[in-house]
Scaffold this active site. Structure first.
Site, PDB file in Angstrom:
ATOM      1  N   HIS A   1       0.447   5.930  -4.691  1.00  0.00           N
ATOM      2  CA  HIS A   1      -0.187   4.811  -5.390  1.00  0.00           C
ATOM      3  C   HIS A   1       0.836   4.129  -6.276  1.00  0.00           C
ATOM      4  O   HIS A   1       1.676   4.801  -6.875  1.00  0.00           O
ATOM      5  CB  HIS A   1      -1.361   5.317  -6.255  1.00  0.00           C
ATOM      6  CG  HIS A   1      -2.335   4.249  -6.588  1.00  0.00           C
ATOM      7  ND1 HIS A   1      -2.117   3.350  -7.604  1.00  0.00           N
ATOM      8  CD2 HIS A   1      -3.519   3.920  -6.026  1.00  0.00           C
ATOM      9  CE1 HIS A   1      -3.151   2.513  -7.653  1.00  0.00           C
ATOM     10  NE2 HIS A   1      -4.013   2.827  -6.698  1.00  0.00           N
TER      11      HIS A   1
ATOM     12  N   ASP B   1      -8.520   6.796  -1.225  1.00  0.00           N
ATOM     13  CA  ASP B   1      -8.874   6.748   0.204  1.00  0.00           C
ATOM     14  C   ASP B   1      -8.779   8.107   0.889  1.00  0.00           C
ATOM     15  O   ASP B   1      -9.116   8.229   2.065  1.00  0.00           O
ATOM     16  CB  ASP B   1      -7.941   5.753   0.920  1.00  0.00           C
ATOM     17  CG  ASP B   1      -8.256   4.313   0.535  1.00  0.00           C
ATOM     18  OD1 ASP B   1      -9.429   4.027   0.258  1.00  0.00           O
ATOM     19  OD2 ASP B   1      -7.328   3.478   0.505  1.00  0.00           O
TER      20      ASP B   1
HETATM   21  C1  LIG Z   1      -7.230   1.577  -2.360  1.00  0.00           C
HETATM   22  C2  LIG Z   1      -5.800   1.669  -2.278  1.00  0.00           C
HETATM   23  O1  LIG Z   1      -5.190   0.654  -2.028  1.00  0.00           O
HETATM   24  S1  LIG Z   1      -5.046   3.127  -2.556  1.00  0.00           S
HETATM   25  C3  LIG Z   1      -3.601   3.073  -1.513  1.00  0.00           C
HETATM   26  C4  LIG Z   1      -3.980   3.209  -0.052  1.00  0.00           C
HETATM   27  N1  LIG Z   1      -2.815   3.191   0.816  1.00  0.00           N
HETATM   28  C5  LIG Z   1      -2.354   4.306   1.430  1.00  0.00           C
HETATM   29  O2  LIG Z   1      -2.906   5.382   1.325  1.00  0.00           O
HETATM   30  C6  LIG Z   1      -1.138   4.097   2.305  1.00  0.00           C
HETATM   31  C7  LIG Z   1      -0.087   5.155   2.017  1.00  0.00           C
HETATM   32  N2  LIG Z   1       0.573   4.889   0.745  1.00  0.00           N
HETATM   33  C8  LIG Z   1       1.570   3.960   0.613  1.00  0.00           C
HETATM   34  O3  LIG Z   1       1.992   3.306   1.584  1.00  0.00           O
HETATM   35  C9  LIG Z   1       2.140   3.699  -0.761  1.00  0.00           C
HETATM   36  O4  LIG Z   1       2.056   4.856  -1.549  1.00  0.00           O
HETATM   37  C10 LIG Z   1       1.425   2.540  -1.486  1.00  0.00           C
HETATM   38  C11 LIG Z   1       1.427   1.269  -0.592  1.00  0.00           C
HETATM   39  C12 LIG Z   1      -0.006   2.895  -1.809  1.00  0.00           C
HETATM   40  C13 LIG Z   1       2.172   2.241  -2.797  1.00  0.00           C
HETATM   41  O5  LIG Z   1       3.411   1.715  -2.480  1.00  0.00           O
HETATM   42  P1  LIG Z   1       4.580   1.535  -3.558  1.00  0.00           P
HETATM   43  O6  LIG Z   1       4.047   1.523  -4.919  1.00  0.00           O
HETATM   44  O7  LIG Z   1       5.387   0.358  -3.122  1.00  0.00           O
HETATM   45  O8  LIG Z   1       5.389   2.895  -3.424  1.00  0.00           O
HETATM   46  P2  LIG Z   1       6.760   3.122  -2.692  1.00  0.00           P
HETATM   47  O9  LIG Z   1       6.649   2.737  -1.241  1.00  0.00           O
HETATM   48  O10 LIG Z   1       7.849   2.458  -3.492  1.00  0.00           O
HETATM   49  O11 LIG Z   1       6.891   4.702  -2.779  1.00  0.00           O
HETATM   50  C14 LIG Z   1       7.734   5.415  -3.655  1.00  0.00           C
HETATM   51  C15 LIG Z   1       8.324   6.578  -2.890  1.00  0.00           C
HETATM   52  O12 LIG Z   1       7.267   7.448  -2.461  1.00  0.00           O
HETATM   53  C16 LIG Z   1       7.217   7.511  -1.045  1.00  0.00           C
HETATM   54  N3  LIG Z   1       5.818   7.407  -0.628  1.00  0.00           N
HETATM   55  C17 LIG Z   1       4.849   6.696  -1.222  1.00  0.00           C
HETATM   56  N4  LIG Z   1       3.688   6.849  -0.559  1.00  0.00           N
HETATM   57  C18 LIG Z   1       3.951   7.679   0.458  1.00  0.00           C
HETATM   58  C19 LIG Z   1       3.143   8.212   1.487  1.00  0.00           C
HETATM   59  N5  LIG Z   1       1.849   7.900   1.591  1.00  0.00           N
HETATM   60  N6  LIG Z   1       3.713   9.021   2.398  1.00  0.00           N
HETATM   61  C20 LIG Z   1       5.023   9.324   2.300  1.00  0.00           C
HETATM   62  N7  LIG Z   1       5.838   8.854   1.344  1.00  0.00           N
HETATM   63  C21 LIG Z   1       5.279   8.045   0.434  1.00  0.00           C
HETATM   64  C22 LIG Z   1       8.017   6.301  -0.559  1.00  0.00           C
HETATM   65  O13 LIG Z   1       8.558   6.533   0.713  1.00  0.00           O
HETATM   66  C23 LIG Z   1       9.062   6.169  -1.633  1.00  0.00           C
HETATM   67  O14 LIG Z   1      10.052   7.127  -1.390  1.00  0.00           O
HETATM   68  P3  LIG Z   1      11.621   6.794  -1.692  1.00  0.00           P
HETATM   69  O15 LIG Z   1      11.670   6.519  -3.167  1.00  0.00           O
HETATM   70  O16 LIG Z   1      12.342   8.016  -1.275  1.00  0.00           O
HETATM   71  O17 LIG Z   1      11.947   5.578  -0.877  1.00  0.00           O
HETATM   72  O1  LIG Z   2      -4.915  -0.327  -7.459  1.00  0.00           O
HETATM   73  C1  LIG Z   2      -4.407  -0.423  -6.336  1.00  0.00           C
HETATM   74  O2  LIG Z   2      -3.246  -0.854  -6.118  1.00  0.00           O
HETATM   75  C2  LIG Z   2      -5.176  -0.012  -5.138  1.00  0.00           C
HETATM   76  C3  LIG Z   2      -6.391   0.768  -5.447  1.00  0.00           C
HETATM   77  O3  LIG Z   2      -6.336   1.947  -5.698  1.00  0.00           O
HETATM   78  C4  LIG Z   2      -7.652   0.074  -5.503  1.00  0.00           C
HETATM   79  O4  LIG Z   2      -7.683  -1.150  -5.326  1.00  0.00           O
HETATM   80  O5  LIG Z   2      -8.685   0.728  -5.721  1.00  0.00           O
END
Ligand SMILES: CC(=O)SCCNC(=O)CCNC(=O)[C@H](O)C(C)(C)COP(=O)(O)OP(=O)(O)OC[C@H]1O[C@@H](n2cnc3c(N)ncnc32)[C@H](O)[C@@H]1OP(=O)(O)O
Ligand SMILES: O=C([O-])CC(=O)C(=O)O
Length: 385
Positions: free
Chosen positions: A266, A322
């Site tokens: 997140h 999620d």
């Molecule tokens: C309701 C919602 O929107 S909740 C989020 C739902 N989305 C998901 O579950 C998809 C999986 N998660 C992700 O893709 C990401 O964690 C996001 C999109 C939610 C957040 O993205 P960002 O804040 O940009 O995080 P970012 O991609 O910079 O991650 C930081 C580090 O953690 C790692 N990381 C973050 N999430 C994950 C994951 N789900 N699986 C593996 N590695 C991860 C990244 O690879 C990165 O590693 P690095 O520093 O070695 O490159």
């Molecule tokens: O806050 C976010 O980036 C995504 C999330 O968890 C939500 O919308 O509930």
């Protein structure tokens, strides 16, 4: 020139009094009330009113609002007819986005949004807000019947939003535990500061577009797998892993290939998302209710959480909202591709609370960019290229 921050990480884009996150401590509050307290004591209707108006409602205000919602459950005949012509293979989020934007044609009256920087017609704002929130769940549940070629179940006007949603999905009134779990799920998903879909809603709202366009923009944004669309992906992922014994090798392979684990990580939380903690407990409650066993999916999820904590915990990657929700929805008999639409039903409350906040003191969103393209150059006629 200002620094460019990819994904606008840490950039404040608005001021808001609606909700608050402490991502290091795993705290989320709506209007100053801890989410856990609302999940335990409130209802989706009451939480919605809190988000919209800023205060817990009186009994009378809540009854009036709940009644207004019920009075708006019905989906117009022509919208149902339109839905019948959608491809039955269409994704529920595409259906919902299309249906909500079509509501704008069936419920016009947007005069107050045409030429001012704010909307002072609070009746208009409240009526449109109620109309949209009330119709989201019936649209989603009705689609399940329409796409399967069944007769849609009409809403029951004496049921709450959560009860009616389950009633319309399954054709029978839900048992109280399932209705309570659905209600809590709606509360948990109702609001979350300036996430991507809320930001999309604010951008659309800042142009004084209608609330139907605002919510349509937000639904489209929520649908992506990095945002709300992850809940559907989680269940597919757990099925693919199959059993707890496969988790370690599966995770290691994914991480080796630089793929993400759905439902993990997140932007704001560096610990387990407090909503995931509540959802996790709800699954445990259901397990206890079912005599101690659910299925492999939950056991696999538990093992996945453990292995991810080991492999990704140092990066602050833990379960998000999620991760566990789909396990509950599956137990309610809801198909996987409807999960994100359920999220949208709940989030309509937060989107509309932010829309109202935005248009009460509006300025159009118009950020800037850092140009990295070509210098001015001569045009080459097509024959000479
Ligand atoms: C309701 C919602 O929107 S909740 C989020 C739902 N989305 C998901 O579950 C998809 C999986 N998660 C992700 O893709 C990401 O964690 C996001 C999109 C939610 C957040 O993205 P960002 O804040 O940009 O995080 P970012 O991609 O910079 O991650 C930081 C580090 O953690 C790692 N990381 C973050 N999430 C994950 C994951 N789900 N699986 C593996 N590695 C991860 C990244 O690879 C990165 O590693 P690095 O520093 O070695 O490159
Ligand atoms: O806050 C976010 O980036 C995504 C999330 O968890 C939500 O919308 O509930």
């Amino acid at each position: 020139m200002s620094d460019f921050l990819p994904g606008l990480e840490g950039v404040p884009a608005t001021k808001s009094a609606i909700s608050f996150i402490d991502g290091e401590k795993g705290i989320l509050s709506y209007r100053g009330y801890p989410l856990e307290t609302l999940a335990e004591n409130s209802t989706f209707e009451e939480t919605t009113l809190l988000l919209l108006d800023g205060e817990l409602p009186t009994k009378k205000a809540l009854n009036d609002f709940s009644q207004q919602l019920k009075d708006n459950y019905r989906i117009k005949y022509h919208i149902r007819q339109m839905m019948r012509h959608f491809p039955h293979t269409g994704h529920p989020m595409d259906m919902l986005q299309t249906a909500v934007s079509s509501l704008g044609m069936f419920y016009p009256g947007t005069e107050c949004l045409t030429d001012a920087n704010s909307c002072e017609d609070l009746d208009y704002v409240r009526n449109m807000t109620v109309n949209i929130i009330a119709q989201m769940a019936p649209l989603v549940a009705m689609w399940e019947h329409i796409r399967n070629g069944w007769d849609p179940v009409n809403p029951k006007h004496d049921l709450s939003v959560a009860e009616n949603l389950l009633y319309m999905f399954n054709g029978e009134e839900p048992d109280p535990l399932m209705a309570k779990i659905m209600d809590v799920c709606l509360i948990l998903h109702a609001e979350h500061t300036l996430n991507a879909s809320t930001f999309a809603a604010l951008v659309a709202g800042s142009t004084l577009a209608t609330p139907y366009s605002v919510i349509s923009a937000a639904i489209g944004t929520l649908s992506g797998p990095l945002h709300g669309g992850a809940n559907q992906r989680v269940v597919g992922m757990l099925q693919e892993i199959g059993s707890p014994k496969n988790v370690e090798s599966w995770v290691d392979e994914k991480l080796k290939n630089k793929e993400v684990i759905w439902g993990m990580g997140h932007r704001e939380y560096k610990v387990k998302d407090p909503r995931a903690t509540i959802l996790h407990k709800l699954v445990e409650q259901l397990v206890a209710e079912r005599g101690g066993h659910l299925d492999d999916m939950f056991d696999t999820a538990l093992k996945l959480e453990e292995v991810c904590a080991d492999r990704l915990g140092h990066k602050g990657v833990y379960p998000n909202v999620d991760f566990y929700s789909g396990i509950l929805y599956s137990e309610m008999g809801i198909p996987e591709d409807e999960f994100t639409a359920l999220f949208a039903v709940a989030r309509s409350a937060g989107w509309l609370a932010h829309w109202r906040e935005q248009i009460s003191d509006n300025r159009i969103y118009r950020p800037t960019q850092i140009y990295v393209g070509s210098d001015m150059r001569d045009y080459t006629p097509i024959e000479e290229r």
